[in-house]
Design an enzyme around this catalytic site. Structure first.
Site, PDB file in Angstrom:
ATOM      1  CE  LYS A 162      -4.022  -2.257   0.871  1.00  0.00           C
ATOM      2  NZ  LYS A 162      -3.678  -3.679   0.994  1.00  0.00           N
TER       3      LYS A 162
HETATM    4  C1  LIG Z   1      -4.368  -4.825   0.575  1.00  0.00           C
HETATM    5  C2  LIG Z   1      -3.578  -6.066   0.522  1.00  0.00           C
HETATM    6  C3  LIG Z   1      -3.883  -7.073  -0.389  1.00  0.00           C
HETATM    7  C4  LIG Z   1      -5.073  -6.992  -1.325  1.00  0.00           C
HETATM    8  O1  LIG Z   1      -4.897  -5.991  -2.286  1.00  0.00           O
HETATM    9  P1  LIG Z   1      -6.177  -5.465  -3.118  1.00  0.00           P
HETATM   10  O2  LIG Z   1      -5.680  -4.324  -3.914  1.00  0.00           O
HETATM   11  O3  LIG Z   1      -7.167  -5.041  -2.072  1.00  0.00           O
HETATM   12  O4  LIG Z   1      -6.667  -6.601  -3.933  1.00  0.00           O
HETATM   13  C5  LIG Z   1      -3.057  -8.175  -0.440  1.00  0.00           C
HETATM   14  N1  LIG Z   1      -2.000  -8.299   0.402  1.00  0.00           N
HETATM   15  C6  LIG Z   1      -1.699  -7.358   1.312  1.00  0.00           C
HETATM   16  C7  LIG Z   1      -0.547  -7.567   2.214  1.00  0.00           C
HETATM   17  C8  LIG Z   1      -2.460  -6.202   1.396  1.00  0.00           C
HETATM   18  O5  LIG Z   1      -2.145  -5.274   2.296  1.00  0.00           O
END
Ligand SMILES: *Cc1c(COP(=O)(O)O)cnc(C)c1O
Length: 501
Positions: A116
């Protein structure tokens, strides 16, 4: 470049407006009217470029209302060596596993150790510039619903950013102890963190409701404020994610894994469908991709959807060891439906209404076919997740987190099932130290220590991998927040936090 709402083609906005607003008033999501194309010559010219320059090239295509200097300013402030451990914020590691080569794109070297950060380190810069262009003097109130990682990454990105206030809601029992500690210890004068009694979908629905209730925006307007979003419904979240797939393709060519123009597969551990959608958008821009492999955990609503064309959220919700994927309403799927239906806003509106009222919808056969021609859906349970972590570590000394393990496991199944040998990039979404307990349980039968930080130490001694500095630094920090609210009280919590009566 202009943007439409997925639920109303009449709604047309600039990129600055799309980013400042986060979501359209009609409840739809902002999407570019078309996808700019890179030719192979364009891609070739990016091969020798840095990540930062590749990012600028991608941003330029979409942020046509930003100057080159503004784009450069955002990129150069976001992707620094100080924040991402090295010049390249998205390094790739190759590992041979079960006779398959995994090209693991590590997206978790940022300040909160999850992918993120790739978007949330730059979003505040994009957003403050967007606000200046569209609503000068107005304070942006960032409402976030998080399954754990977005919350911390958004808090870290927005802390003390002028003219912003950030409020994060997370499911009380739906995040790891480390994630909770990361959020509740957050520094900054413009941050507020609150748990809700409910799961992630409750948090997300609650936030979406606050956003779209017209009276709420009216109240904020009277206080010189407006709501905005740092969730992946915001275009400013998705755009930076396109970059690392473009960049990964360049790296695959540079390392000789593929020839320029040759296709790759992309495997993504998926929750809200944002990360994998960004991969699809990269392909729309000209990056050669054969299959997008959508990996889910036991909350396998997307697996079923890809395989049947029926999206049905009426099912048990599981709290798993990959909590950031514990989602039954994948909000970004709406953008895929819009694209796959040739921008049919009426259809999208209809499907989203069905989802709201019945919790289920079925897409027309032609759309289903289009989706299955480029997407593969698979899922993996808790045992396979753990076994994958253990096997990968025992055989290759490569330590991965629980979410990445889901992707590796599903990829393994995919190759067994199809025999497809297309070189694959696996999106690795979090540092294993963010999920030390589950990773340790996968690796060892020993009794685990009580404290989260003793587990970090234990994982370090077993694996001999580096503890990320941001995690080491959390130890000893005292929680600033311990708020819990009912899921029906979220709106009041927001107004209280903003000091609005
Ligand atoms: C948010 C997240 C996901 C999922 O990603 P999306 O964009 O919501 O599909 C997968 N792994 C981790 C570690 C995340 O923080």
């Amino acid at each position: 470049m202009l943007y439409n709402s997925t639920q109303n083609n009449e709604k047309v906005v600039s990129s600055a407006q799309a980013i400042a607003q986060g979501i359209s008033e009609d409840g739809g999501l902002f999407v570019p009217q078309s996808f700019p194309k890179f030719s192979l010559a364009d891609i070739e010219s990016m091969l020798s470029a840095t990540y930062q320059d590749r990012a600028k090239a991608v941003f330029k295509c979409y942020l046509t209302d930003f100057t080159d200097d503004e784009i450069a300013d955002c990129v150069d402030k976001a992707y620094t060596k100080e924040k991402f451990e090295s010049e390249n914020p998205a390094p790739m590691t190759s590992v041979d596993y079960n006779g398959k080569e995994l090209n693991i794109l590590e997206l978790w070297h940022g300040p909160t150790c999850a992918f993120k950060d790739m978007a949330l380190q730059i979003l505040p810069h994009l957003l403050t510039k967007s606000l200046k262009k569209t609503a000068d003097g107005i304070k942006a109130v960032i409402l976030v619903a998080t399954s754990g990682d977005t919350g911390k990454a958004a808090l870290e990105g927005f802390k003390d950013v002028e003219n912003t206030q950030i409020i994060v809601f997370y499911p009380e029992n739906g995040v790891s102890a480390m994630q909770k500690h990361q959020m509740n210890t957050q520094a900054g004068d413009n941050v507020y963190v609150c748990a809700i009694k409910g799961n992630f979908d409750d948090a997300q629905t609650g936030v979406k409701k606050i956003f779209t209730e017209p009276t709420n925006s009216e109240v904020l307007k009277n206080n010189k404020m407006m709501f905005s979003s740092a969730n992946s419904i915001n275009w400013g979240r998705l755009l930076p994610q396109i970059v690392y797939y473009v960049s990964a393709y360049c790296d695959m060519v540079n390392s000789g894994k593929v020839e320029l123009g040759e296709k790759i597969n992309i495997v993504v551990p998926t929750g809200n469908f944002g990360n994998i959608l960004a991969a699809y958008y990269a392909c729309e821009m000209g990056i050669p991709v054969n299959k997008f492999i959508c990996a889910s955990n036991s909350n396998n609503v997307l697996t079923d959807f890809i395989n049947t064309g029926v999206y049905d959220k009426n099912r048990d919700f599981y709290t798993t060891i990959s909590p950031s994927m514990d989602i039954l309403v994948s909000s970004n799927l709406e953008r895929l439906l819009y694209k796959m239906s040739d921008n049919n806003d009426e259809l999208v509106r209809d499907l989203m209404n069905k989802l709201k009222t019945d919790g289920v919808y079925e897409v027309p056969a032609q759309i289903k076919e289009r989706i299955t021609s480029c997407f593969f859906g698979g899922f993996c349970d808790e045992d396979s997740t753990k076994t994958t972590i253990k096997n990968l570590f025992d055989s290759k000394k490569y330590l991965c987190d629980t979410h990445t393990a889901v992707a590796v496991s599903v990829y393994n199944d995919y190759v067994e099932k199809t025999g497809d040998k297309t070189p694959a990039v696996i999106a690795s979404t979090a540092s294993p130290y963010k999920f030390s307990k589950s990773v340790l349980e996968a690796l060892s039968n020993e009794t685990l220590p009580e404290s989260e930080f003793d587990m970090v130490d234990m994982l370090y001694s077993i694996s001999d991998t580096k503890v990320p500095t941001p995690i080491a630094e959390l130890k000893g920090l005292i929680a600033r927040f311990d708020n819990v609210t009912d899921k029906d009280e979220m709106k009041q919590t927001v107004f209280n936090a903003l000091g609005i009566k």
